[in-house]
Design a protein around this motif. Sequence first.
Motif, PDB file in Angstrom:
ATOM      1  N   LEU A  25      56.732  27.539  71.144  1.00  0.00           N
ATOM      2  CA  LEU A  25      57.204  27.822  69.792  1.00  0.00           C
ATOM      3  C   LEU A  25      56.846  29.266  69.478  1.00  0.00           C
ATOM      4  CD1 LEU A  25      55.902  24.549  68.084  1.00  0.00           C
ATOM      5  CD2 LEU A  25      58.226  25.005  68.868  1.00  0.00           C
ATOM      6  N   GLU A  26      57.818  30.031  68.998  1.00  0.00           N
ATOM      7  CA  GLU A  26      57.581  31.440  68.723  1.00  0.00           C
ATOM      8  C   GLU A  26      57.501  31.703  67.224  1.00  0.00           C
ATOM      9  OE1 GLU A  26      60.713  33.899  70.171  1.00  0.00           O
ATOM     10  OE2 GLU A  26      62.293  32.850  69.065  1.00  0.00           O
ATOM     11  N   GLU A  27      56.716  32.691  66.873  1.00  0.00           N
ATOM     12  CA  GLU A  27      56.528  33.036  65.476  1.00  0.00           C
ATOM     13  C   GLU A  27      57.797  33.691  64.920  1.00  0.00           C
ATOM     14  OE1 GLU A  27      53.142  35.211  62.646  1.00  0.00           O
ATOM     15  OE2 GLU A  27      53.084  35.396  64.835  1.00  0.00           O
ATOM     16  N   GLY A  40      51.715  35.469  69.655  1.00  0.00           N
ATOM     17  CA  GLY A  40      52.698  35.001  68.692  1.00  0.00           C
ATOM     18  C   GLY A  40      53.413  33.727  69.090  1.00  0.00           C
ATOM     19  N   LYS A  41      52.845  32.989  70.070  1.00  0.00           N
ATOM     20  CA  LYS A  41      53.494  31.761  70.532  1.00  0.00           C
ATOM     21  C   LYS A  41      52.495  30.615  70.610  1.00  0.00           C
ATOM     22  CE  LYS A  41      57.136  34.207  73.010  1.00  0.00           C
ATOM     23  NZ  LYS A  41      57.961  34.294  74.224  1.00  0.00           N
ATOM     24  N   ASP A  59      61.056  28.604  71.048  1.00  0.00           N
ATOM     25  CA  ASP A  59      61.212  29.890  71.717  1.00  0.00           C
ATOM     26  C   ASP A  59      62.599  29.988  72.351  1.00  0.00           C
ATOM     27  OD1 ASP A  59      59.551  32.331  72.870  1.00  0.00           O
ATOM     28  OD2 ASP A  59      60.791  31.553  74.504  1.00  0.00           O
ATOM     29  N   ASP A  60      63.236  31.116  72.204  1.00  0.00           N
ATOM     30  CA  ASP A  60      64.593  31.305  72.718  1.00  0.00           C
ATOM     31  C   ASP A  60      64.655  31.360  74.240  1.00  0.00           C
ATOM     32  OD1 ASP A  60      65.695  31.350  70.177  1.00  0.00           O
ATOM     33  OD2 ASP A  60      65.416  33.519  69.957  1.00  0.00           O
ATOM     34  N   GLU A  61      63.534  31.698  74.866  1.00  0.00           N
ATOM     35  CA  GLU A  61      63.559  31.900  76.310  1.00  0.00           C
ATOM     36  C   GLU A  61      62.812  30.836  77.099  1.00  0.00           C
ATOM     37  OE1 GLU A  61      61.992  35.777  76.923  1.00  0.00           O
ATOM     38  OE2 GLU A  61      63.710  36.817  75.996  1.00  0.00           O
ATOM     39  N   THR A  62      61.725  30.301  76.534  1.00  0.00           N
ATOM     40  CA  THR A  62      60.872  29.378  77.291  1.00  0.00           C
ATOM     41  C   THR A  62      60.798  28.014  76.614  1.00  0.00           C
ATOM     42  OG1 THR A  62      59.512  31.275  77.945  1.00  0.00           O
ATOM     43  CG2 THR A  62      58.617  29.072  78.375  1.00  0.00           C
TER      44      THR A  62
END
Length: 277
Positions: A249-251, A78-79, A242-245
């Motif tokens: 980019l996260e879905e 999902g990324k 992405d909130d963490e990395t």
Amino acid sequence: MIFSWWTRLSAAWQAMVIVPIVTGLAGGLVAIFFNVYGAEISDTIQSGPPLRVTVDVRDSALEGGYFRLPGRIPAKNGKVDQWDLQNDTKLLKDAIDIGHSLIQLTIEGRRSHTIAITDIRAKIVKRTAPQDGGTLFITPSQGSEDAPLMGVSLDDPSLRAREQGGNNYLLRPYFDGHSITVTDGEVVTLLVKPSSYRDDVVYYLTLEIVVDGKKTTMAVGNGHPFRTMGYATRYDDVYKPDDETPGLLEETDLGEACKEIAQCKPIRISHGATRRK
């Protein structure tokens, strides 16, 4: 007596006296002529449009922004790696700006007389509904803007450049409060932000100018018309940072993404709202 002395000189000596005098007079007359009429002659000889406009469309995929790619993009858990995405030039050639575009205009004067830019508007070539499907990417913007920024709502009937306010507001027409002029060789840089949250719009920008008291317009493109697409009702996938990395980019889904970004909201003009239908 002087005439008698002059007649005794040989033709060669007469030429040696006359030529410098005539040359000096001619040179003086030419200098006076060009001092008086030089600008008009230069402008007459100068061919082509009165302005030279260089266009730089900011690449949303490389410099941050909102863009759509056709179809679905392969992802791992999902990324999507933003670096890999930015280096896939074959894939990015089909990217379309979503919500807004950023267009930098570098304008150079090509006449000796002052050229006044009195307005900038969009000229619509084609307007359709945004196509559903595809993948929407929301990437962080990079850097700051030094050039004067003006917004153009492609959803507003006037299509005029306006002062860019906060929270997606456009204020009064830009040239109601600003004056831009150039002469030969003088350069100004402007940043125009055309926006649409309702339609898929193909368009040119037109500069309204005054040269020697005469009004005219110049259409500006990038070798072809510009294109800015509003938000569709559905996408196959939506990716945001992405909130963490960092760098991933996260879905997500459009509803969640729009809670975080102002660009999903319809643009508003200070004299009234233009809402997405």
